[in-house]
Design an enzyme around this catalytic site. Structure first.
Site, PDB file in Angstrom:
ATOM      1  N   GLY A  30       0.817  -1.211   0.000  1.00 49.82           N
ATOM      2  CA  GLY A  30       0.000   0.000   0.000  1.00 49.82           C
ATOM      3  C   GLY A  30       0.847   1.257   0.000  1.00 49.82           C
ATOM      4  O   GLY A  30       2.037   1.227  -0.312  1.00 49.82           O
ATOM      5  N   ASN A  31       0.198   2.385   0.346  1.00 51.91           N
ATOM      6  CA  ASN A  31       0.827   3.701   0.227  1.00 51.91           C
ATOM      7  C   ASN A  31       1.380   3.854  -1.198  1.00 51.91           C
ATOM      8  O   ASN A  31       2.558   4.115  -1.421  1.00 51.91           O
ATOM      9  CB  ASN A  31       1.915   3.898   1.275  1.00 51.91           C
ATOM     10  CG  ASN A  31       2.355   5.351   1.337  1.00 51.91           C
ATOM     11  OD1 ASN A  31       3.492   5.685   1.065  1.00 51.91           O
ATOM     12  ND2 ASN A  31       1.433   6.231   1.642  1.00 51.91           N
ATOM     13  N   HIS A  36       4.505   1.785  -7.906  1.00 50.80           N
ATOM     14  CA  HIS A  36       3.505   0.718  -7.848  1.00 50.80           C
ATOM     15  C   HIS A  36       2.588   0.768  -9.078  1.00 50.80           C
ATOM     16  O   HIS A  36       2.256  -0.263  -9.661  1.00 50.80           O
ATOM     17  CB  HIS A  36       2.626   0.873  -6.603  1.00 50.80           C
ATOM     18  CG  HIS A  36       3.352   0.786  -5.294  1.00 50.80           C
ATOM     19  ND1 HIS A  36       3.524   1.868  -4.465  1.00 50.80           N
ATOM     20  CD2 HIS A  36       3.938  -0.258  -4.664  1.00 50.80           C
ATOM     21  CE1 HIS A  36       4.176   1.495  -3.377  1.00 50.80           C
ATOM     22  NE2 HIS A  36       4.449   0.217  -3.472  1.00 50.80           N
ATOM     23  N   GLY A 149       8.795  -5.205  -8.681  1.00 48.19           N
ATOM     24  CA  GLY A 149       9.658  -4.111  -9.113  1.00 48.19           C
ATOM     25  C   GLY A 149      11.132  -4.439  -8.933  1.00 48.19           C
ATOM     26  O   GLY A 149      11.537  -5.075  -7.952  1.00 48.19           O
ATOM     27  N   LYS A 151      13.165  -2.291  -8.149  1.00 54.16           N
ATOM     28  CA  LYS A 151      13.587  -1.466  -7.008  1.00 54.16           C
ATOM     29  C   LYS A 151      14.086  -2.361  -5.867  1.00 54.16           C
ATOM     30  O   LYS A 151      15.079  -2.076  -5.219  1.00 54.16           O
ATOM     31  CB  LYS A 151      12.401  -0.603  -6.569  1.00 54.16           C
ATOM     32  CG  LYS A 151      12.352  -0.220  -5.124  1.00 54.16           C
ATOM     33  CD  LYS A 151      13.007   1.093  -4.890  1.00 54.16           C
ATOM     34  CE  LYS A 151      13.201   1.466  -3.449  1.00 54.16           C
ATOM     35  NZ  LYS A 151      12.335   0.885  -2.465  1.00 54.16           N
ATOM     36  N   SER A 188       7.789   4.205  -0.497  1.00 50.28           N
ATOM     37  CA  SER A 188       6.884   4.676   0.558  1.00 50.28           C
ATOM     38  C   SER A 188       7.687   5.255   1.715  1.00 50.28           C
ATOM     39  O   SER A 188       7.207   6.127   2.436  1.00 50.28           O
ATOM     40  CB  SER A 188       6.020   3.523   1.064  1.00 50.28           C
ATOM     41  OG  SER A 188       5.355   2.917  -0.020  1.00 50.28           O
ATOM     42  N   ARG A 189       8.905   4.784   1.902  1.00 55.46           N
ATOM     43  CA  ARG A 189       9.705   5.253   3.038  1.00 55.46           C
ATOM     44  C   ARG A 189      10.308   6.643   2.789  1.00 55.46           C
ATOM     45  O   ARG A 189      10.793   7.263   3.730  1.00 55.46           O
ATOM     46  CB  ARG A 189      10.810   4.248   3.374  1.00 55.46           C
ATOM     47  CG  ARG A 189      10.253   2.942   3.936  1.00 55.46           C
ATOM     48  CD  ARG A 189      11.326   2.055   4.544  1.00 55.46           C
ATOM     49  NE  ARG A 189      10.750   0.992   5.345  1.00 55.46           N
ATOM     50  CZ  ARG A 189      10.563  -0.273   4.938  1.00 55.46           C
ATOM     51  NH1 ARG A 189      10.937  -0.628   3.727  1.00 55.46           N
ATOM     52  NH2 ARG A 189      10.018  -1.175   5.741  1.00 55.46           N
TER      53      ARG A 189
END
Ligand code: AMP
Length: 286
Positions: A30-31, A36, A149, A151, A188-189
């Site tokens: 999420g977030n 995403h 991903g 990432k 998200s971080r």
């Protein structure tokens, strides 16, 4: 459509399968950001139906990590996914993923040689939590394909291995890293960073770019890695690792040469309380 328990999920999947539709899964915590959403787009290109899971998985966080503070923005996520015409969102409570509770659930260990290195070094047990939750999502949903991903490159390799090793008939699709304008990989971080840290955070990608442009045949890998770590320190980051590895299995390399298999350079660094990761493909030049 938001599905939150197993019977609802299975009913929907059954309806799609009856129509012979190809189902893609995009697992997330999420977030949601543009990184995403790029995976969702890839999924839509390759399947008839796309299901996005949103689950902040407790078993991949160590007790000292940010599970409690991890950003949870379900309403906003649902709006973003609705605007992309995603077919379903699976947003389970922990009991739908771990019905016997966290202490009594069956866990899968990640293969040690891929998971005890790099990020696994500072996050013991993290990749065990990842393979545990991903295998549960694969078992529950049984998608035709799943998108992950680059990432989280080490995670991606471990998920590919999970699929191969366990024989899941699921194609794993790789999504490229989506970045901010200054090169910082979206995460998200990143929102944990204050304005000043946010500016400095671009140094992580810059040091990887520096390695890519200095990757000439004959160079000692440890020299490049140490120089990049030094650059990070000078920019106020705390390097955890900067490492040039064989891209397909993360084996280490001593000296660069053009006869090596494809390479990847990966890095993790702390900035205040925030942990950042990034990676790039690396081509050795003359
Ligand atoms: P997360 O919600 O952080 O667990 O990530 C869910 C999925 O999105 C994982 O497959 C990540 O690798 C992927 N992802 C996260 N950030 C990015 C990004 N900046 N670019 C591409 N994929 C990403």
């Amino acid at each position: 459509m938001v599905l939150s328990d197993r019977p609802e999920l299975w009913q929907q999947l059954h309806a799609w399968r009856e129509l012979n539709q190809r189902i893609a899964l995009v697992p997330t915590m999420g977030n949601l950001h543009a990184g995403h959403l790029s995976l969702v787009r890839l999924a839509q290109e390759q399947a008839d139906r796309v299901i996005v899971s949103i689950f902040v998985n407790p078993t991949q966080f160590a007790p000292n990590e940010d599970f409690d503070n991890y950003p949870r923005t379900l309403e906003q996520d649902l709006q973003r996914l609705a605007s992309m015409d995603v077919d379903a969102v699976f947003a389970p409570l922990a009991a739908s993923i771990y019905p016997f509770g966290l202490d009594h659930s069956l866990r899968l260990p990640a293969p040690a040689q891929l998971s005890n290195i790099l990020c696994g070094d500072s996050r013991p047990g993290h990749f065990d939590g990842v393979v545990t939750v991903v295998s549960r999502l694969f078992n529950l949903i049984q998608p035709n394909l799943a998108v992950f991903g680059e990432k989280d490159y080490q995670q991606l390799l471990i998920v590919e291995r999970l699929c191969h090793d366990m024989g899941y008939p699921i194609a794993i699709i790789r999504g490229p890293v989506i970045r901010e304008n200054d090169g910082l990989a979206m995460s998200s971080r990143n929102q944990y960073l204050d304005a000043e840290q946010r500016q400095r955070a671009a140094a992580l990608n810059q040091c990887l770019q520096w390695i890519v442009t200095h990757a000439t045949s004959g160079r000692l890998v440890s020299d490049l890695e140490q120089a990049a770590c030094q650059q990070l320190r000078e920019r106020g980051l705390t390097p955890e690792y900067v490492s040039i590895r064989i891209a397909k299995d993360l084996r280490p390399v001593e000296r660069l040469s053009q006869t090596l298999p494809p390479l990847r350079v990966l890095a993790a660094a702390g900035l205040g309380q925030t942990r950042l990761i990034d990676n790039l493909p690396l081509v050795v030049t003359d």
